[in-house]
Design a protein around this motif. Structure first.
Motif, PDB file in Angstrom:
ATOM      1  N   ALA A 153      18.524  92.792 -13.875  1.00  0.00           N
ATOM      2  CA  ALA A 153      18.214  92.242 -15.140  1.00  0.00           C
ATOM      3  C   ALA A 153      19.513  92.316 -15.992  1.00  0.00           C
ATOM      4  O   ALA A 153      19.846  91.435 -16.594  1.00  0.00           O
ATOM      5  N   SER A 159      22.013  88.758 -12.535  1.00  0.00           N
ATOM      6  CA  SER A 159      20.407  88.501 -12.862  1.00  0.00           C
ATOM      7  C   SER A 159      20.238  86.976 -12.896  1.00  0.00           C
ATOM      8  O   SER A 159      18.993  86.713 -12.352  1.00  0.00           O
ATOM      9  N   VAL A 166      11.162  85.006  -7.068  1.00  0.00           N
ATOM     10  CA  VAL A 166      10.151  85.503  -7.884  1.00  0.00           C
ATOM     11  C   VAL A 166       9.331  85.959  -6.951  1.00  0.00           C
ATOM     12  O   VAL A 166       8.666  85.430  -6.130  1.00  0.00           O
ATOM     13  N   MET A 167       8.727  87.104  -7.281  1.00  0.00           N
ATOM     14  CA  MET A 167       7.755  87.883  -6.095  1.00  0.00           C
ATOM     15  C   MET A 167       6.555  86.846  -5.916  1.00  0.00           C
ATOM     16  O   MET A 167       5.780  86.566  -6.849  1.00  0.00           O
TER      17      MET A 167
ATOM     18  N   GLN B  41      -1.123  83.530 -20.086  1.00  0.00           N
ATOM     19  CA  GLN B  41      -0.546  84.521 -19.210  1.00  0.00           C
ATOM     20  C   GLN B  41       0.951  84.467 -19.557  1.00  0.00           C
ATOM     21  O   GLN B  41       1.559  85.827 -19.296  1.00  0.00           O
ATOM     22  N   GLN B  52       7.159  94.137 -29.577  1.00  0.00           N
ATOM     23  CA  GLN B  52       6.328  93.306 -30.441  1.00  0.00           C
ATOM     24  C   GLN B  52       6.634  93.261 -31.887  1.00  0.00           C
ATOM     25  O   GLN B  52       6.055  92.835 -32.433  1.00  0.00           O
ATOM     26  N   ASN B  53       6.959  94.714 -32.240  1.00  0.00           N
ATOM     27  CA  ASN B  53       7.233  94.960 -33.819  1.00  0.00           C
ATOM     28  C   ASN B  53       8.186  93.888 -34.406  1.00  0.00           C
ATOM     29  O   ASN B  53       8.174  93.420 -35.538  1.00  0.00           O
ATOM     30  N   VAL B 134      18.922  83.049 -25.175  1.00  0.00           N
ATOM     31  CA  VAL B 134      18.462  82.470 -23.792  1.00  0.00           C
ATOM     32  C   VAL B 134      17.849  81.220 -24.181  1.00  0.00           C
ATOM     33  O   VAL B 134      16.755  81.157 -25.067  1.00  0.00           O
ATOM     34  N   ILE B 135      18.176  80.052 -23.425  1.00  0.00           N
ATOM     35  CA  ILE B 135      17.468  78.725 -23.756  1.00  0.00           C
ATOM     36  C   ILE B 135      17.123  78.343 -22.201  1.00  0.00           C
ATOM     37  O   ILE B 135      18.147  77.806 -21.524  1.00  0.00           O
ATOM     38  N   ASP B 136      15.928  78.431 -21.996  1.00  0.00           N
ATOM     39  CA  ASP B 136      15.568  78.495 -20.409  1.00  0.00           C
ATOM     40  C   ASP B 136      14.329  77.337 -20.456  1.00  0.00           C
ATOM     41  O   ASP B 136      13.356  77.633 -20.772  1.00  0.00           O
ATOM     42  N   GLN B 151      18.535  88.580 -20.700  1.00  0.00           N
ATOM     43  CA  GLN B 151      18.278  88.587 -19.436  1.00  0.00           C
ATOM     44  C   GLN B 151      16.962  89.071 -18.740  1.00  0.00           C
ATOM     45  O   GLN B 151      16.161  88.543 -17.950  1.00  0.00           O
ATOM     46  N   LYS B 152      16.591  90.111 -19.354  1.00  0.00           N
ATOM     47  CA  LYS B 152      15.538  90.961 -18.977  1.00  0.00           C
ATOM     48  C   LYS B 152      14.152  89.935 -19.472  1.00  0.00           C
ATOM     49  O   LYS B 152      13.286  89.860 -18.815  1.00  0.00           O
ATOM     50  N   ASP B 154      14.175  86.760 -20.001  1.00  0.00           N
ATOM     51  CA  ASP B 154      14.245  85.547 -19.293  1.00  0.00           C
ATOM     52  C   ASP B 154      13.657  85.567 -17.758  1.00  0.00           C
ATOM     53  O   ASP B 154      13.003  84.961 -17.328  1.00  0.00           O
ATOM     54  N   GLN B 155      14.196  87.084 -17.365  1.00  0.00           N
ATOM     55  CA  GLN B 155      13.470  87.228 -15.913  1.00  0.00           C
ATOM     56  C   GLN B 155      11.913  87.513 -16.049  1.00  0.00           C
ATOM     57  O   GLN B 155      11.251  86.776 -15.221  1.00  0.00           O
ATOM     58  N   ARG B 158      10.630  83.936 -16.382  1.00  0.00           N
ATOM     59  CA  ARG B 158      10.733  83.044 -15.116  1.00  0.00           C
ATOM     60  C   ARG B 158       9.373  83.730 -13.983  1.00  0.00           C
ATOM     61  O   ARG B 158       8.810  83.097 -13.250  1.00  0.00           O
ATOM     62  N   GLN B 159       9.538  85.128 -14.186  1.00  0.00           N
ATOM     63  CA  GLN B 159       8.201  85.513 -13.188  1.00  0.00           C
ATOM     64  C   GLN B 159       6.921  85.258 -13.541  1.00  0.00           C
ATOM     65  O   GLN B 159       5.938  84.884 -12.724  1.00  0.00           O
ATOM     66  N   GLY B 163       3.925  82.467 -11.756  1.00  0.00           N
ATOM     67  CA  GLY B 163       2.622  83.035 -11.481  1.00  0.00           C
ATOM     68  C   GLY B 163       2.524  84.575 -11.117  1.00  0.00           C
ATOM     69  O   GLY B 163       1.723  84.828 -10.512  1.00  0.00           O
ATOM     70  N   ASN B 164       3.575  85.372 -11.224  1.00  0.00           N
ATOM     71  CA  ASN B 164       3.744  86.551 -10.931  1.00  0.00           C
ATOM     72  C   ASN B 164       4.094  87.534 -11.926  1.00  0.00           C
ATOM     73  O   ASN B 164       4.373  87.254 -13.204  1.00  0.00           O
TER      74      ASN B 164
END
Lengths: 512, 164
Positions: A153, A159, A166-167, B41, B52-53, B134-136, B151-152, B154-155, B158-159, B163-164
């Motif tokens: 990441a 990344s 995705v898992m 979710q 979150q702060n 990030v604009i995803d 990136q983190k 965004d990842q 995406r996950q 649904g993961n």
């Protein structure tokens, strides 16, 4: 599709079960029933998407073919006409497995020495080569889908590239189930079976998403015969409803307390956060496991319990004999014992212990808190063995229980924290370091409004419900069957009402 | 592939490995993701990836003011930012009908462009942060994120939508 989705509860389950019962009534052969169950299991999983279904089907086919290849190689090696002088296959020299023994099901000593003296992988017996190839591909898929997306990441282009992977939900669970089949065939604890039976064992819809992880050698006989008795149906319905109650009524509401207190920095708020997560995780996962066992029972299968009142344990070792039993059994059977277990030198035993617990941490997640959490469990077990185990055994039960619960809550705090820094900050606040006051309005709000829920959850986590049920059975002069039906019916209605109100949360352990 | 394997199962193994490689390669070129995950979710998963702060949830009416976007265009929308003009960090998570995707995505791009031009004058570090946003936008879920570790986040997004 989750087990608490309406599409599952009101469409998939009743329809598939009705058809199954009709087939059973028609005295359809077990092999045909298994085909039906496999098809509906794959349909259930297909709701997750094509990519996820592809990976599941690949894992099924790959591991089935590998087990077949291993058994073929073992059979060939057993043929005395083969005399190429290569190293003896370990399975060929293995005695019948003694389940009470802690020695390895594989005796690595002879074959490892021979392998070392030869030219690496290609000199190993064919069965072992296939085993390594099989496990290697499985681990590659796990690495690609579960670990690399997080590990890469921070690296821009990589990344983006890896984010396509995705898992698939349940990958960790069903992969381990299917590997147990391969290992059991390799260790000659079981013979290979049909692809349908293997697929059903691995991908049965009741447990494909969140376990319990299957142990093939223990389960295989049921694939040939799993009658749906009245008792099994009743037991299955009871288990399923109990699991739904624990998940929807307790875990989902505890999740609201947890979410509300995540940024709380008071002492009381931090402890409430830990307590709520401790209970939420238990009821969420135990609830699912119970629902899975209930579903299995409805279709004639018996799956061992995955939790045995872990929060009543009086030592960390005992805790891990009661928590996620299928996973700890898997690691003990297929990693710890083959490494030599505790029948090795002291230093090697310590290494084995930490390897297993590090892998257990890694299995749960790809980030540092999980690794630290796993190592911590190994350290605590080692400390109980070597440092204060005797003193602990002599202490009063209430102090032992307090000791376990404090350490478990500290462990879960590490477990649920996104970073190790946040974990240590929270643990510090538990012991008055860095707190912004003993309490605050937010913590008091959740304490006051969550008191009954927390008390109910603690009650249900002990042996008290069983004792209460027994007392009612003995002392209440009412028809037990009607009382039970009323109780479960009321519980079902309340659960459905909560699901309708959309206060339900995703199952926590789907993240693993 | 060798012309003849000793072990008959090896043919199946070889074919499966080829199929796996082809599948993994094709995964690189897959189109946008249509998610069946609930907004709650996805929101939970994305918020877990940030501090979150720094991203408290704001009233959706602010979306109209800040992004010139009618929040009711979306099925679900969340704006997360501190009310501080010196901070460029902000996040918008949105679930929408695919037909609204372009309009909502353009609103995010316009916001990014505006914020960058504002911060360039007096807070170049914030301008840089906005530039790295990030604009995803996938088929029915979109993320606009300005902040650390894009990136983190965004990842995680995406996950979550898978649904993961």
């Amino acid at each position: 599709m989750q087990l608490t989705d309406f599409s599952f509860l009101f469409a998939f389950l009743p329809l598939s079960y009705l058809v199954y019962l009709l087939l059973v009534r028609q005295k359809i052969k077990t092999s045909t029933l298994n085909v039906y169950l496999l098809v509906i299991s794959l349909l259930f999983y297909a709701a997750q998407g094509f990519s996820s279904l592809f990976i599941l089907v690949f894992i099924l086919l790959w591991n089935w073919f590998c087990a077949g290849a291993i058994e073929y190689d073992l059979t060939q090696r057993a043929n005395p006409s083969l005399a190429d002088g290569s190293a003896l296959d370990p399975a060929e020299n293995m005695e019948a497995p003694n389940l009470g023994s802690q020695t390895g099901a594989i005796n690595p000593a002879g074959s490892i020495r021979a392998a070392k003296s030869a030219a690496g992988f290609h000199a190993l017996p064919a069965a072992r080569q296939t085993l390594w190839l099989c496990v290697g591909v499985n681990l590659l898929i796990l690495l690609l889908y579960k670990y690399l997306p997080t590990w890469l990441a921070p690296f821009g282009f990589a990344s983006r590239w890896i984010s396509q992977f995705v898992m698939p939900i349940g990958l960790s669970f069903y992969m381990f189930s299917s590997l147990s089949y391969v290992f059991d065939v390799y260790n000659q604890k079981a013979k290979t079976c049909s692809l349908v039976n293997f697929g059903l064992f691995t991908a049965f819809f009741g447990r494909v998403i969140m376990g319990p992880i299957g142990h093939y050698a223990q389960f295989k006989d049921q694939l040939d015969d799993h009658p749906v008795t009245r008792r099994a149906k009743r037991y299955g319905a009871v288990l399923f409803l109990q699991g739904m109650f624990y998940k929807v009524m307790l875990a989902d509401n505890l999740a609201l307390i947890f979410a509300g207190l995540e940024t709380n920095t008071s002492w009381l708020g931090t402890w409430l956060l830990a307590v709520s997560y401790t209970l939420q995780l238990y009821f969420d996962f135990m609830g699912y496991s119970r629902m899975a066992r209930g579903l299995a029972s409805l279709f004639g299968f018996q799956i061992p319990q995955n939790f045995d009142k872990p929060y009543t344990a009086l030592s960390i070792q005992e805790f891990w004999r009661r928590w996620h039993i299928s996973l700890t059994d898997w690691f003990r059977e297929y990693i710890y014992i083959p490494l030599g277990g505790n029948r090795v030198s002291q230093s090697r035993w310590v290494l084995n212990l930490f390897v297993v617990w590090l892998l257990t941490g890694i299995w749960h997640g790809p980030t540092l808190p999980f690794f630290v959490w796993g190592i911590l469990q190994g350290g605590l077990i080692l400390a109980e063995h070597k440092l204060y185990g005797n003193a602990l055994n002599k202490a009063p039960a209430w102090t032992r229980h307090l000791y376990v619960m404090v350490l478990v809550m500290i462990s879960w705090t590490i477990f649920f924290s996104p970073t190790i820094g946040m974990a240590f900050a929270r643990i510090g606040r538990m012991f008055f370091v860095g707190i912004e006051g003993f309490s605050n309005s937010q913590a008091m709000f959740y304490l006051v409004h969550g008191l009954i829920l927390l008390a109910a959850a603690i009650f249900c986590a002990t042996n008290l419900p069983k004792k209460a049920t027994h007392w009612i059975t003995v002392h209440v002069p009412l028809n037990k069957g009607l009382l039970g039906a009323f109780g479960y019916g009321l519980g079902l209605v309340i659960c459905l009402a909560m699901l309708i109100s959309q206060t339900s949360q995703a199952f926590l352990y789907t993240a693993f | 592939m060798p012309s003849k394997f000793k072990n008959p199962y090896a043919y199946g193994q070889a074919i499966l490995l080829v199929i796996l490689v082809l599948f993994l390669i094709s995964s690189f070129f897959q189109g946008s993701i249509h998610s069946t995950a609930s907004f709650a979710q996805v929101e939970s998963a994305v918020l877990a990836a940030v501090d979150q702060n720094q991203y408290p949830k704001q009233d959706n009416l602010k979306i109209r003011r800040l992004f010139s976007l009618d929040p009711y265009l979306a099925k679900n929308i969340g704006l997360y930012r501190i009310s501080n003009g010196m901070e460029g960090s902000e996040m918008v998570l949105v679930e929408y009908d695919p037909s609204q995707k372009d309009q909502i995505e353009q609103a995010m791009k316009d916001r990014q462009s505006l914020q960058k031009s504002i911060y360039e004058g007096y807070a170049p570090d914030q301008a840089e942060l906005v530039d790295g946003a990030v604009i995803d936008f996938q088929d029915n879920y979109g993320l606009y994120y300005v902040g650390a570790d894009p990136q983190k986040v965004d990842q995680a997004f995406r996950q979550a939508i898978k649904g993961n």
